[in-house]
Write a protein that holds these residues in place. Structure first.
Motif, PDB file in Angstrom:
ATOM      1  N   SER A  59      32.390  81.890  95.688  1.00  0.00           N
ATOM      2  CA  SER A  59      31.264  82.376  96.257  1.00  0.00           C
ATOM      3  C   SER A  59      30.169  82.668  95.252  1.00  0.00           C
ATOM      4  O   SER A  59      30.689  82.907  94.078  1.00  0.00           O
ATOM      5  N   LYS A 100      39.349  77.313 100.073  1.00  0.00           N
ATOM      6  CA  LYS A 100      38.877  78.806  99.780  1.00  0.00           C
ATOM      7  C   LYS A 100      37.624  79.072  99.322  1.00  0.00           C
ATOM      8  O   LYS A 100      37.178  80.165  99.356  1.00  0.00           O
ATOM      9  N   GLN A 102      33.657  79.464  99.938  1.00  0.00           N
ATOM     10  CA  GLN A 102      32.729  80.064 100.837  1.00  0.00           C
ATOM     11  C   GLN A 102      32.232  78.768 101.785  1.00  0.00           C
ATOM     12  O   GLN A 102      31.796  77.789 101.205  1.00  0.00           O
ATOM     13  N   LYS A 103      32.406  78.669 102.980  1.00  0.00           N
ATOM     14  CA  LYS A 103      31.741  77.807 103.964  1.00  0.00           C
ATOM     15  C   LYS A 103      30.589  77.222 103.514  1.00  0.00           C
ATOM     16  O   LYS A 103      29.496  78.057 103.521  1.00  0.00           O
ATOM     17  N   PHE A 105      28.986  76.420 100.755  1.00  0.00           N
ATOM     18  CA  PHE A 105      28.666  76.756  99.433  1.00  0.00           C
ATOM     19  C   PHE A 105      28.923  75.812  98.206  1.00  0.00           C
ATOM     20  O   PHE A 105      29.975  75.295  98.330  1.00  0.00           O
TER      21      PHE A 105
END
Length: 584
Positions: A59, A100, A102-103, A105
């Motif tokens: 992230s 893992k 962040q969607k 990103f």
């Protein structure tokens, strides 16, 4: 996005002089195992790198925190893990994105400009061989022929570099990161064979046979005599057991003992490693011989797992499933509930209590069958185990290349008329090893050439074990050739140790290579102790001593593993090395 052609050190220093008497300034006390006070180490030091795990890229917030900590340590290069488990952390046209992240990103698009603003080079770290993802979208699910194969047909989730399409894929993947994001370097990891038993897929066999005078299938050793690397915690001194096969060092390799109405087979080595195909055939023949219409069970011992782990239990499950037996698990207290038609397999169960030993004896005497794989050496004082195995005691552990020989004709033992010619076996094995080393070197050469042809300023680095014998003979890494041919800019042996004297021995072993290639060798140093299997941060003083020991060899810098396990105290101390270094 521009590609940085050189590292951006904290200071532009043409030459650095490190004095070990500075350690008290940094830490307040002299490290007792540091080199002699007053010893001067001169180094053209420009590389202060650290490995960064994928979890630090998931992230924007994670990346910001990671960059802050990298600055805290005074590093000028970060090696970020962008390809692992057969997935990329960035959106790729070749493989799926790491779950893992962040969607939505894109870690590299976010990271690169922010890292460059801080004077940090970003090197894309690729776990090249091991692609463990087993989903339907996984790499080896899409391309099942790309995986390595063992001598008995065992498959691995490890890419087979012998295949041109695999080498093309790896190069495409790396160039994608260079051309899309402008990464400053490409870092090869797991660029090796996972062990010396692998490579018996049809494609590789065909390629080998075209250029050699013998059929590679012969090195599978599907029958005896069989030559291979055997590790054993052996049972010794047969009493009532029938010895079906022997190792050339004198220990029994396979024994069969009748006890009451049942029988006990001992595969007297760690056969779960499946280094020769004969072990597979012996196990299959035994299961068929013992089959009375019952089920096959695998014993799970909590006491044994607590001390030795349960990895071998899973390996045996996989092995039995590959043979078509679909085993069930049974605990120690479930042995007494098994029917006498059952077969019970004990995978590397070294610790057995007296009560469990009695349950095993009762089970066998009623007609049950037991198969020990690397027998219960820690418990062989128990009379019940001596009785059911027909063996008296334990022998000495060994791990070496040996010939396994048939002791006498028996239906459980696949035997041939082949003569046990050790020198011929060794010569053929070396031909096979040389062939596989060339495969790994071809991958590195091809990918490096593709990168340097269009992006000459991108650094190509590779990490290997610091054990040179393992690198050469177990992992098939001909690192001298890579350096001689300029296939890599830097070789990074991993000097991961718990004690300073261990690093001294490693540096001494590498001294000849350092003399010849000192400008191309960096050492990886670990931030944590791992003696008990739990990671605990090293004292900052020890980390500093290890860095100084490395720089004393006039190497161009160092690599630290890894940012996630580094303590703030370590990072501050590492940065102080640069900030307090005397200039000539």
């Amino acid at each position: 996005m521009p590609i940085l052609s050189t590292f951006l050190p904290l200071r532009t220093i043409p030459r650095l002089v490190f004095t070990f008497s500075m350690i008290p300034i940094l830490l307040g006390s002299i490290v007792s195992c540091a080199p002699q006070v007053g010893e001067i180490a001169h180094a053209q030091t420009s590389w202060h790198g650290i490995w960064v795990q994928a979890k630090s890229l998931v992230s924007p917030e994670a990346i910001d925190e990671m960059l802050s900590r990298a600055e805290k340590g005074g590093f000028n290069a970060i090696f970020v893990n962008v390809f692992l488990q057969g997935q990329t952390v960035y959106p790729s046209r070749l493989v799926r994105q790491y779950a893992k992240i962040q969607k939505g990103f894109d870690p590299l698009a976010y990271l690169l400009p922010r890292a460059h603003e801080r004077g940090l080079e970003v090197h894309a770290w690729y776990v090249v061989g091991w692609v463990e993802d087993q989903s339907e979208e996984a790499l080896l699910s899409r391309y099942p022929d790309w995986g390595l194969v063992g001598p008995d047909g065992e498959t691995s989730r490890w890419l087979n570099f012998a295949r041109p399409e695999v080498r093309q894929f790896i190069g495409d993947l790396m160039l994608e990161a260079i051309e899309t994001y402008g990464v400053d370097g490409i870092h090869f990891d797991y660029t090796r064979y996972p062990g010396d038993k692998w490579g018996f897929d049809p494609y590789t066999i065909e390629q080998f046979n075209r250029s050699h005078t013998f059929d590679l299938n012969e090195l599978r050793y599907a029958d005896l005599p069989a030559y291979g690397k055997f590790e054993s915690n052996p049972l010794a001194i047969p009493t009532t057991a029938q010895v079906l096969a022997r190792f050339e060092n004198g220990y029994p390799a396979v024994t069969l003992n009748t006890f009451g109405k049942g029988q006990v087979l001992v595969l007297n080595w760690n056969a779960t490693e499946r280094t020769v195909a004969a072990g597979n055939e012996i196990l299959q023949r035994a299961l068929r011989s013992f089959d009375r219409g019952g089920r096959v069970y695998v014993l799970f011992s909590r006491a044994n797992a607590a001390k030795y782990g349960d990895e071998n239990e899973q390996l045996v499950y996989d092995w039995l499933n590959s043979l078509g037996w679909a085993p069930l698990e049974v605990g120690e207290y479930g042995i007494s509930e098994l029917s006498e038609q059952s077969v019970l397999v004990l995978p590397n169960v070294y610790l057995i209590s007296e009560g469990v030993a009695q349950s095993l004896a009762n089970f066998v005497s009623k007609g049950g069958h037991v198969i020990f794989i690397d027998g219960p050496t820690k418990s062989m004082k128990l009379g019940q185990l001596q009785a059911i195995t027909g063996m008296q005691s334990r022998g000495s552990h060994f791990e070496e290349y040996l010939i396994m020989l048939p002791a006498e004709p028996h239906p459980l033992i696949p035997a041939s008329s082949r003569q046990p010619n050790l020198s011929e076996y060794q010569a053929r094995r070396e031909e096979w090893n040389t062939f596989r080393r060339q495969i790994v070197s071809t991958l590195i050469e091809e990918v490096s050439r593709r990168i340097k042809t269009t992006h000459p300023n991108v650094k190509v680095t590779i990490t290997i074990t610091s054990n040179q014998d393992d690198a050469h003979n177990r992992f098939m890494q001909d690192w001298q050739t890579w350096l001689q041919n300029d296939d890599v800019d830097y070789l990074i042996p991993r000097g991961y140790v718990d004690r300073i004297e261990e690093l001294s021995a490693i540096l001494e072993a590498w001294q000849p290579a350092i003399r010849e290639y000192h400008a191309k060798i960096l050492f990886g140093l670990r931030t944590y102790l791992d003696e008990s299997g739990e990671k605990t941060p090293k004292p900052a003083s020890q980390v500093l001593t290890e860095i100084h020991m490395t720089l004393a060899k006039s190497l161009p810098g160092y690599m630290i593993f890894d940012l996630e396990n580094a303590s703030d105290e370590q990072l501050t101390a590492i940065k102080n090395i640069m900030l307090t270094t005397e200039m000539p």
